[in-house]
Design a protein around this motif. Structure first.
Motif, PDB file in Angstrom:
ATOM      1  N   GLY A   2      16.613   8.732  27.844  1.00 43.18           N
ATOM      2  CA  GLY A   2      16.678   8.689  26.382  1.00 43.18           C
ATOM      3  C   GLY A   2      17.931   9.347  25.849  1.00 43.18           C
ATOM      4  O   GLY A   2      18.477   8.947  24.818  1.00 43.18           O
ATOM      5  N   GLN A   6      20.721   7.818  23.297  1.00 46.74           N
ATOM      6  CA  GLN A   6      21.046   8.511  22.042  1.00 46.74           C
ATOM      7  C   GLN A   6      22.554   8.686  21.896  1.00 46.74           C
ATOM      8  O   GLN A   6      23.110   8.509  20.799  1.00 46.74           O
ATOM      9  N   GLU A  45      17.593   3.062  33.180  1.00 46.83           N
ATOM     10  CA  GLU A  45      16.211   3.331  32.795  1.00 46.83           C
ATOM     11  C   GLU A  45      15.244   2.555  33.702  1.00 46.83           C
ATOM     12  O   GLU A  45      14.239   3.100  34.160  1.00 46.83           O
TER      13      GLU A  45
END
Length: 139
Positions: A2, A6, A45
């Motif tokens: 994450g 970001q 991911e």
């Protein structure tokens, strides 16, 4: 993962905030780089999720294998204990073929039979008969 997404979103905001247009050469290059970074972040991911699944799967296999090893070693220990209680072997070098053989000690309990080498089939220990009386059992 994450955190990477970001940071990419932040960079996109900076590019828009600086006023770089998509129709300029610099804007095209920066947007292409940001798109590639988005794809890399998505792949990372996905790899991370797969890695977590593999870790769980490997842990489950490891636990199953440990259970199987315990079963096998417990059985082997029980078998060895039973074997040790029932049978004892001695190591002897055959005087004829000079091979090291293992003979069950129970064979020596019967004093009236020769002990034969399993390799050369010659006597390792020969029954001499009753030497105290000077008699042979065959007489």
């Amino acid at each position: 993962m994450g955190e990477i997404k970001q940071k990419i979103s932040y960079l996109k905001g900076v590019v828009e905030g600086v006023g770089i247009k998509d129709d300029t050469n610099e804007g095209k290059v920066l947007n292409a780089i940001l798109d590639i970074l988005d794809q890399i972040a998505a792949e990372l991911e996905d790899i991370s999720e797969r890695q977590d699944e593999m870790d769980e799967y490997i842990s489950a296999i490891d636990e199953d294998l440990a259970d199987i090893e315990d079963e096998i070693y417990d059985y082997a220990d029980e078998y060895d204990d039973e074997d040790d209680d029932d049978t004892n072997y001695i190591e002897i070098e055959c005087p004829n073929c000079h091979e090291v053989v293992y003979i069950d000690t129970d064979v020596f309990e019967d004093d009236e039979e020769d002990v034969i080498c399993p390799n050369c089939h010659q006597p390792i220990y020969e029954y001499e008969g009753d030497e105290e009386d000077g008699e042979d059992s065959d007489e």
